[in-house]
Design a protein around this motif. Structure first.
Motif, PDB file in Angstrom:
ATOM      1  N   PHE A 175     -14.546  49.606 -45.808  1.00 53.33           N
ATOM      2  CA  PHE A 175     -14.322  48.966 -44.516  1.00 53.33           C
ATOM      3  C   PHE A 175     -13.887  50.010 -43.497  1.00 53.33           C
ATOM      4  CE2 PHE A 175     -13.546  45.890 -47.833  1.00 53.33           C
ATOM      5  CZ  PHE A 175     -14.216  44.758 -47.394  1.00 53.33           C
ATOM      6  N   ILE A 176     -14.375  49.886 -42.271  1.00 52.61           N
ATOM      7  CA  ILE A 176     -13.947  50.772 -41.190  1.00 52.61           C
ATOM      8  C   ILE A 176     -13.610  49.914 -39.972  1.00 52.61           C
ATOM      9  CG2 ILE A 176     -15.329  52.729 -41.978  1.00 52.61           C
ATOM     10  CD1 ILE A 176     -17.358  52.056 -39.815  1.00 52.61           C
ATOM     11  N   PRO A 177     -12.705  50.401 -39.105  1.00 53.01           N
ATOM     12  CA  PRO A 177     -12.365  49.628 -37.903  1.00 53.01           C
ATOM     13  C   PRO A 177     -13.589  49.407 -37.031  1.00 53.01           C
ATOM     14  CG  PRO A 177     -10.784  51.392 -38.276  1.00 53.01           C
ATOM     15  CD  PRO A 177     -11.928  51.636 -39.215  1.00 53.01           C
ATOM     16  N   ILE A 178     -13.758  48.198 -36.536  1.00 47.82           N
ATOM     17  CA  ILE A 178     -14.934  47.869 -35.746  1.00 47.82           C
ATOM     18  C   ILE A 178     -14.917  48.553 -34.380  1.00 47.82           C
ATOM     19  CG2 ILE A 178     -14.111  45.822 -34.512  1.00 47.82           C
ATOM     20  CD1 ILE A 178     -16.757  44.465 -35.395  1.00 47.82           C
ATOM     21  N   ARG A 179     -13.734  49.040 -33.965  1.00 54.38           N
ATOM     22  CA  ARG A 179     -13.621  49.670 -32.651  1.00 54.38           C
ATOM     23  C   ARG A 179     -14.132  51.109 -32.645  1.00 54.38           C
ATOM     24  NH1 ARG A 179      -8.625  49.983 -35.013  1.00 54.38           N
ATOM     25  NH2 ARG A 179      -7.579  52.005 -34.974  1.00 54.38           N
ATOM     26  N   THR A 180     -14.365  51.705 -33.811  1.00 59.67           N
ATOM     27  CA  THR A 180     -14.778  53.102 -33.861  1.00 59.67           C
ATOM     28  C   THR A 180     -16.236  53.253 -33.465  1.00 59.67           C
ATOM     29  OG1 THR A 180     -15.409  52.949 -36.180  1.00 59.67           O
ATOM     30  CG2 THR A 180     -13.128  53.554 -35.711  1.00 59.67           C
ATOM     31  N   ALA A 181     -16.599  54.465 -33.017  1.00 59.01           N
ATOM     32  CA  ALA A 181     -17.968  54.725 -32.572  1.00 59.01           C
ATOM     33  C   ALA A 181     -18.969  54.506 -33.693  1.00 59.01           C
ATOM     34  CB  ALA A 181     -18.071  56.150 -32.038  1.00 59.01           C
ATOM     35  N   SER A 182     -18.568  54.850 -34.917  1.00 62.66           N
ATOM     36  CA  SER A 182     -19.484  54.716 -36.046  1.00 62.66           C
ATOM     37  C   SER A 182     -19.783  53.262 -36.374  1.00 62.66           C
ATOM     38  CB  SER A 182     -18.893  55.409 -37.280  1.00 62.66           C
ATOM     39  OG  SER A 182     -17.642  54.837 -37.615  1.00 62.66           O
ATOM     40  N   ALA A 183     -18.981  52.357 -35.808  1.00 60.28           N
ATOM     41  CA  ALA A 183     -19.192  50.936 -36.088  1.00 60.28           C
ATOM     42  C   ALA A 183     -19.846  50.218 -34.918  1.00 60.28           C
ATOM     43  CB  ALA A 183     -17.857  50.274 -36.412  1.00 60.28           C
ATOM     44  N   SER A 184     -20.329  50.976 -33.919  1.00 61.73           N
ATOM     45  CA  SER A 184     -20.833  50.346 -32.703  1.00 61.73           C
ATOM     46  C   SER A 184     -22.002  49.405 -32.982  1.00 61.73           C
ATOM     47  CB  SER A 184     -21.250  51.413 -31.692  1.00 61.73           C
ATOM     48  OG  SER A 184     -22.256  52.253 -32.251  1.00 61.73           O
ATOM     49  N   LYS A 185     -22.928  49.793 -33.865  1.00 55.32           N
ATOM     50  CA  LYS A 185     -24.066  48.935 -34.157  1.00 55.32           C
ATOM     51  C   LYS A 185     -23.614  47.649 -34.846  1.00 55.32           C
ATOM     52  CE  LYS A 185     -27.591  52.542 -34.459  1.00 55.32           C
ATOM     53  NZ  LYS A 185     -28.623  53.188 -35.312  1.00 55.32           N
ATOM     54  N   GLN A 186     -22.679  47.810 -35.789  1.00 51.14           N
ATOM     55  CA  GLN A 186     -22.169  46.623 -36.468  1.00 51.14           C
ATOM     56  C   GLN A 186     -21.410  45.725 -35.498  1.00 51.14           C
ATOM     57  OE1 GLN A 186     -21.884  49.715 -37.553  1.00 51.14           O
ATOM     58  NE2 GLN A 186     -22.252  49.875 -39.766  1.00 51.14           N
ATOM     59  N   GLN A 187     -20.717  46.351 -34.546  1.00 52.73           N
ATOM     60  CA  GLN A 187     -19.960  45.576 -33.562  1.00 52.73           C
ATOM     61  C   GLN A 187     -20.903  44.755 -32.691  1.00 52.73           C
ATOM     62  OE1 GLN A 187     -17.299  47.854 -31.144  1.00 52.73           O
ATOM     63  NE2 GLN A 187     -16.845  46.176 -29.779  1.00 52.73           N
ATOM     64  N   ILE A 188     -21.972  45.390 -32.214  1.00 49.32           N
ATOM     65  CA  ILE A 188     -22.941  44.685 -31.378  1.00 49.32           C
ATOM     66  C   ILE A 188     -23.565  43.531 -32.147  1.00 49.32           C
ATOM     67  CG2 ILE A 188     -25.182  44.897 -30.240  1.00 49.32           C
ATOM     68  CD1 ILE A 188     -24.356  47.750 -29.461  1.00 49.32           C
ATOM     69  N   GLN A 189     -23.894  43.783 -33.404  1.00 48.05           N
ATOM     70  CA  GLN A 189     -24.511  42.740 -34.218  1.00 48.05           C
ATOM     71  C   GLN A 189     -23.539  41.592 -34.475  1.00 48.05           C
ATOM     72  OE1 GLN A 189     -27.504  42.379 -34.968  1.00 48.05           O
ATOM     73  NE2 GLN A 189     -27.597  40.900 -36.653  1.00 48.05           N
ATOM     74  N   ALA A 190     -22.275  41.939 -34.792  1.00 47.28           N
ATOM     75  CA  ALA A 190     -21.289  40.916 -35.145  1.00 47.28           C
ATOM     76  C   ALA A 190     -20.895  40.052 -33.958  1.00 47.28           C
ATOM     77  CB  ALA A 190     -20.050  41.578 -35.743  1.00 47.28           C
ATOM     78  N   TYR A 191     -20.935  40.631 -32.738  1.00 40.31           N
ATOM     79  CA  TYR A 191     -20.473  39.905 -31.558  1.00 40.31           C
ATOM     80  C   TYR A 191     -21.606  39.590 -30.581  1.00 40.31           C
ATOM     81  CZ  TYR A 191     -15.766  40.769 -33.171  1.00 40.31           C
ATOM     82  OH  TYR A 191     -14.618  40.773 -33.922  1.00 40.31           O
ATOM     83  N   LYS A 192     -22.835  39.574 -31.085  1.00 40.97           N
ATOM     84  CA  LYS A 192     -23.980  39.351 -30.216  1.00 40.97           C
ATOM     85  C   LYS A 192     -24.073  37.912 -29.736  1.00 40.97           C
ATOM     86  CE  LYS A 192     -28.955  40.195 -29.945  1.00 40.97           C
ATOM     87  NZ  LYS A 192     -30.144  40.676 -30.672  1.00 40.97           N
ATOM     88  N   THR A 193     -23.713  36.974 -30.572  1.00 44.50           N
ATOM     89  CA  THR A 193     -23.788  35.559 -30.215  1.00 44.50           C
ATOM     90  C   THR A 193     -22.486  34.871 -30.583  1.00 44.50           C
ATOM     91  OG1 THR A 193     -24.685  34.940 -32.371  1.00 44.50           O
ATOM     92  CG2 THR A 193     -26.274  35.490 -30.636  1.00 44.50           C
ATOM     93  N   TYR A 194     -22.296  33.699 -30.051  1.00 42.28           N
ATOM     94  CA  TYR A 194     -21.150  32.897 -30.465  1.00 42.28           C
ATOM     95  C   TYR A 194     -21.540  31.433 -30.456  1.00 42.28           C
ATOM     96  CZ  TYR A 194     -20.279  31.881 -25.490  1.00 42.28           C
ATOM     97  OH  TYR A 194     -20.390  31.482 -24.189  1.00 42.28           O
ATOM     98  N   GLU A 195     -20.822  30.668 -31.228  1.00 46.62           N
ATOM     99  CA  GLU A 195     -21.064  29.233 -31.335  1.00 46.62           C
ATOM    100  C   GLU A 195     -19.820  28.489 -30.876  1.00 46.62           C
ATOM    101  OE1 GLU A 195     -22.318  25.847 -34.684  1.00 46.62           O
ATOM    102  OE2 GLU A 195     -21.964  27.934 -35.260  1.00 46.62           O
ATOM    103  N   VAL A 196     -19.983  27.591 -29.921  1.00 45.26           N
ATOM    104  CA  VAL A 196     -18.865  26.814 -29.399  1.00 45.26           C
ATOM    105  C   VAL A 196     -18.692  25.558 -30.246  1.00 45.26           C
ATOM    106  CG1 VAL A 196     -17.973  25.531 -27.425  1.00 45.26           C
ATOM    107  CG2 VAL A 196     -19.206  27.684 -27.063  1.00 45.26           C
ATOM    108  N   VAL A 197     -17.471  25.343 -30.719  1.00 44.06           N
ATOM    109  CA  VAL A 197     -17.168  24.176 -31.539  1.00 44.06           C
ATOM    110  C   VAL A 197     -15.971  23.457 -30.932  1.00 44.06           C
ATOM    111  CG1 VAL A 197     -16.532  23.349 -33.838  1.00 44.06           C
ATOM    112  CG2 VAL A 197     -17.995  25.359 -33.600  1.00 44.06           C
TER     113      VAL A 197
END
Length: 325
Positions: free
Chosen positions: A67-89
């Motif tokens: 696991f690596i912090p999502i804020r790091t540069a190496s995690a930028s692609k994963q960050q974009i993918q993880a926060y690309k959409t959201y679902e309102v409930v």
């Protein structure tokens, strides 16, 4: 549909949601549940609910068990993918394995009053296994939402139109209702709205238990009660101050006297709190200057209630009653 972060955060203030922001490159909002990305696994014992924006504590799994912090540069692609959409409930969303029970809501009966608005500090005092007293702080009312939903929840209307018309005639959206004649229609309207608003703030105590199905529920004991922002004014159930400091309430000085002496009208602005090991509960007020004057004269006496007039955003609720700070 494009959504600015500030607009989205304002939206969160009015509803409960599980969400993620789209990337900085593409802010188009997708509400298609199929497009939602599952939150990344974490080394925690439970899977946290994915929030609307990345946090410093968020992590992504780059390899199995790594696991690596999502804020790091190496995690930028994963960050974009993880926060690309959201679902309102429209619900209170909790991590898997956690549940909640709706015990009480604004307007529900509590003693001879009602359950208040905007819950803050909570304290549970256990009196027996799986039962006890829940103390709740009702910090403030959200003026626009409170006015819009009051009639639906409480079952009666408020003279808002009378007040709005009077406010439009003022250079500033404020009225010193305390200075108006007692039989003045505007003063009476402000008094009614102010009283109802102050009823919905303060503190409450309700008795609860966990039933055979494991759900928490109210037991409606005789000990259920409210201390509202106006307690004592009509029902004579004043709070009382003690100790050497009460001398400032009894002295005659330069400032305004509400004639109450060491008696106290209610409580409001109840934010933080604390629970003692011996089972008593503290409740801390803040920002009381929203409804009564804060300033005092050098001799400790209060300034006139006219210094905090009633406002269109439902401030100065103590003004019409002539309450001092």
């Amino acid at each position: 549909m494009r959504l600015k972060r500030r607009e989205f955060l304002l939206f969160l203030g009015a509803s409960l949601s599980t969400a993620s922001l789209s990337s900085c490159e593409d802010k188009n909002l997708s509400l298609d549940p199929k497009s939602s990305v599952k939150p990344p696994k974490t080394p925690l014992s439970f899977q946290p609910v994915k929030g609307p924006i990345p946090l410093a504590t968020d992590v992504v799994e780059t390899q199995v068990g790594q696991f690596i912090p999502i804020r790091t540069a190496s995690a930028s692609k994963q960050q974009i993918q993880a926060y690309k959409t959201y679902e309102v409930v429209d619900d209170l969303v909790l991590p898997e394995g956690f549940t909640y029970d709706l015990i009480a809501a604004w307007g529900d009966p509590v003693g001879d009053s009602r359950f208040g608005y905007n819950n803050d500090y909570l304290s549970f005092i256990e009196t027996n296994q799986n039962e006890g007293y829940l103390t709740i702080n009702f910090e403030y009312i959200s003026s626009a939402t409170w006015v819009q939903t009051y009639e639906k929840v409480i079952g009666k209307s408020l003279p808002i139109k009378t007040i709005e018309t009077a406010l439009k005639a003022e250079k500033k959206p404020r009225i010193n209702a305390f200075a108006l004649p007692a039989n003045d229609a505007v003063r009476q309207a402000i008094r009614e709205v102010s009283q109802e608003g102050l009823i919905d703030v303060g503190m409450g105590v309700i008795s609860i238990r966990r039933n055979s199905e494991g759900k928490w529920e109210r037991t409606y004991s005789a000990a259920d009660r409210r201390i509202t922002g106006i307690s004592g004014w009509i029902d004579s159930r004043y709070l009382k101050s003690t100790g050497p400091g009460v001398a400032v309430f009894r002295k005659k000085g330069k400032g305004y006297s509400d004639g109450l002496g060491d008696r106290i009208i209610g409580t409001f602005g109840n934010c933080a709190g604390g629970t003692t090991p011996w089972g008593t509960v503290f409740s801390a007020e803040e920002n009381f200057q929203a409804h009564v004057p804060e300033d005092v004269y050098p001799d400790g006496t209060a300034v006139n209630p006219s210094e905090t007039p009633f406002s269109g955003r439902l401030g100065g609720l103590g003004n019409v009653f002539g309450l001092a700070g």
